[in-house]
Scaffold this motif. Sequence first.
Motif, short mmCIF file in Angstrom:
data_model
loop_
_atom_site.label_atom_id
_atom_site.label_comp_id
_atom_site.label_asym_id
_atom_site.label_seq_id
_atom_site.Cartn_x
_atom_site.Cartn_y
_atom_site.Cartn_z
N SER A 4 -54.54 52.65 16.20
CA SER A 4 -53.59 51.60 16.63
C SER A 4 -52.26 52.21 17.03
O SER A 4 -51.59 51.71 17.94
N ASP A 5 -51.86 53.32 16.38
CA ASP A 5 -50.60 53.97 16.74
C ASP A 5 -50.67 54.60 18.12
O ASP A 5 -49.66 54.68 18.81
N SER A 6 -51.85 55.05 18.54
CA SER A 6 -51.96 55.68 19.85
C SER A 6 -51.78 54.65 20.97
O SER A 6 -51.47 55.02 22.09
N GLN A 7 -51.96 53.38 20.66
CA GLN A 7 -51.78 52.32 21.65
C GLN A 7 -50.41 51.65 21.56
O GLN A 7 -50.05 50.84 22.41
N TRP A 8 -49.67 51.98 20.52
CA TRP A 8 -48.35 51.39 20.28
C TRP A 8 -47.37 51.85 21.37
O TRP A 8 -47.25 53.02 21.66
N CYS A 9 -46.68 50.92 21.98
CA CYS A 9 -45.64 51.21 22.97
C CYS A 9 -44.30 50.84 22.35
O CYS A 9 -43.84 49.69 22.46
N ALA A 44 -33.05 61.50 23.21
CA ALA A 44 -34.03 61.62 24.30
C ALA A 44 -35.33 60.94 23.91
O ALA A 44 -35.97 60.27 24.74
N VAL A 45 -35.72 61.06 22.65
CA VAL A 45 -36.95 60.43 22.17
C VAL A 45 -36.78 58.91 22.20
O VAL A 45 -37.60 58.19 22.76
N VAL A 46 -35.70 58.43 21.61
CA VAL A 46 -35.47 56.98 21.54
C VAL A 46 -35.30 56.40 22.95
O VAL A 46 -35.75 55.29 23.23
N GLY A 47 -34.70 57.17 23.84
CA GLY A 47 -34.51 56.70 25.22
C GLY A 47 -35.82 56.43 25.95
O GLY A 47 -35.85 55.67 26.91
N LEU A 48 -36.88 57.06 25.51
CA LEU A 48 -38.20 56.83 26.12
C LEU A 48 -38.91 55.62 25.52
O LEU A 48 -39.97 55.23 26.01
N CYS A 49 -38.35 55.05 24.49
CA CYS A 49 -38.98 53.91 23.81
C CYS A 49 -38.56 52.62 24.52
O CYS A 49 -37.72 51.86 24.04
N ASP A 50 -39.17 52.38 25.67
CA ASP A 50 -38.81 51.21 26.47
C ASP A 50 -39.90 50.14 26.48
O ASP A 50 -39.83 49.18 27.25
N GLY A 51 -40.92 50.34 25.64
CA GLY A 51 -41.99 49.35 25.56
C GLY A 51 -43.07 49.52 26.61
O GLY A 51 -44.03 48.75 26.64
N THR A 52 -42.94 50.53 27.47
CA THR A 52 -43.96 50.76 28.51
C THR A 52 -44.79 52.01 28.23
O THR A 52 -45.88 52.14 28.78
N ARG A 53 -44.28 52.93 27.43
CA ARG A 53 -44.97 54.19 27.15
C ARG A 53 -45.62 54.14 25.77
O ARG A 53 -45.01 53.68 24.81
N THR A 54 -46.83 54.66 25.68
CA THR A 54 -47.47 54.82 24.37
C THR A 54 -46.87 56.04 23.69
O THR A 54 -46.18 56.85 24.33
N VAL A 55 -47.14 56.18 22.40
CA VAL A 55 -46.64 57.35 21.67
C VAL A 55 -47.19 58.64 22.30
O VAL A 55 -46.42 59.57 22.54
#
Length: 89
Positions: A4-9, A44-55
């Motif tokens: 489930s984490d691999s699909q988490w955006c 930089a990590v948090v900046g990629l957390c835009d809800g479109t990218r998976t982990v």
Amino acid sequence: MAESDSQWCPSLAPALTLRHDSVRGTDLLVMPERVVVLQGHAGAVVGLCDGTRTVPGIVGELAERFPGAPVAGEVPAFLDRLRQEGWLK
């Protein structure tokens, strides 16, 4: 990483904002009643957390930006800690 984490955006919780403090040269996670100073490349990590990218997508993008950095081992755990704090949804 669980299936489930691999699909988490991941994305920032609604009340949070990522800002760059140019005076200090660091990134900040701004909350309604608190500010967290992000260390190293955490911004930089948090900046990629835009809800479109998976982990795995975030890990892959960071691996391209920072060759040789241990992103596969550290980034998923970092994101999980932010989720446990309620800062990522």
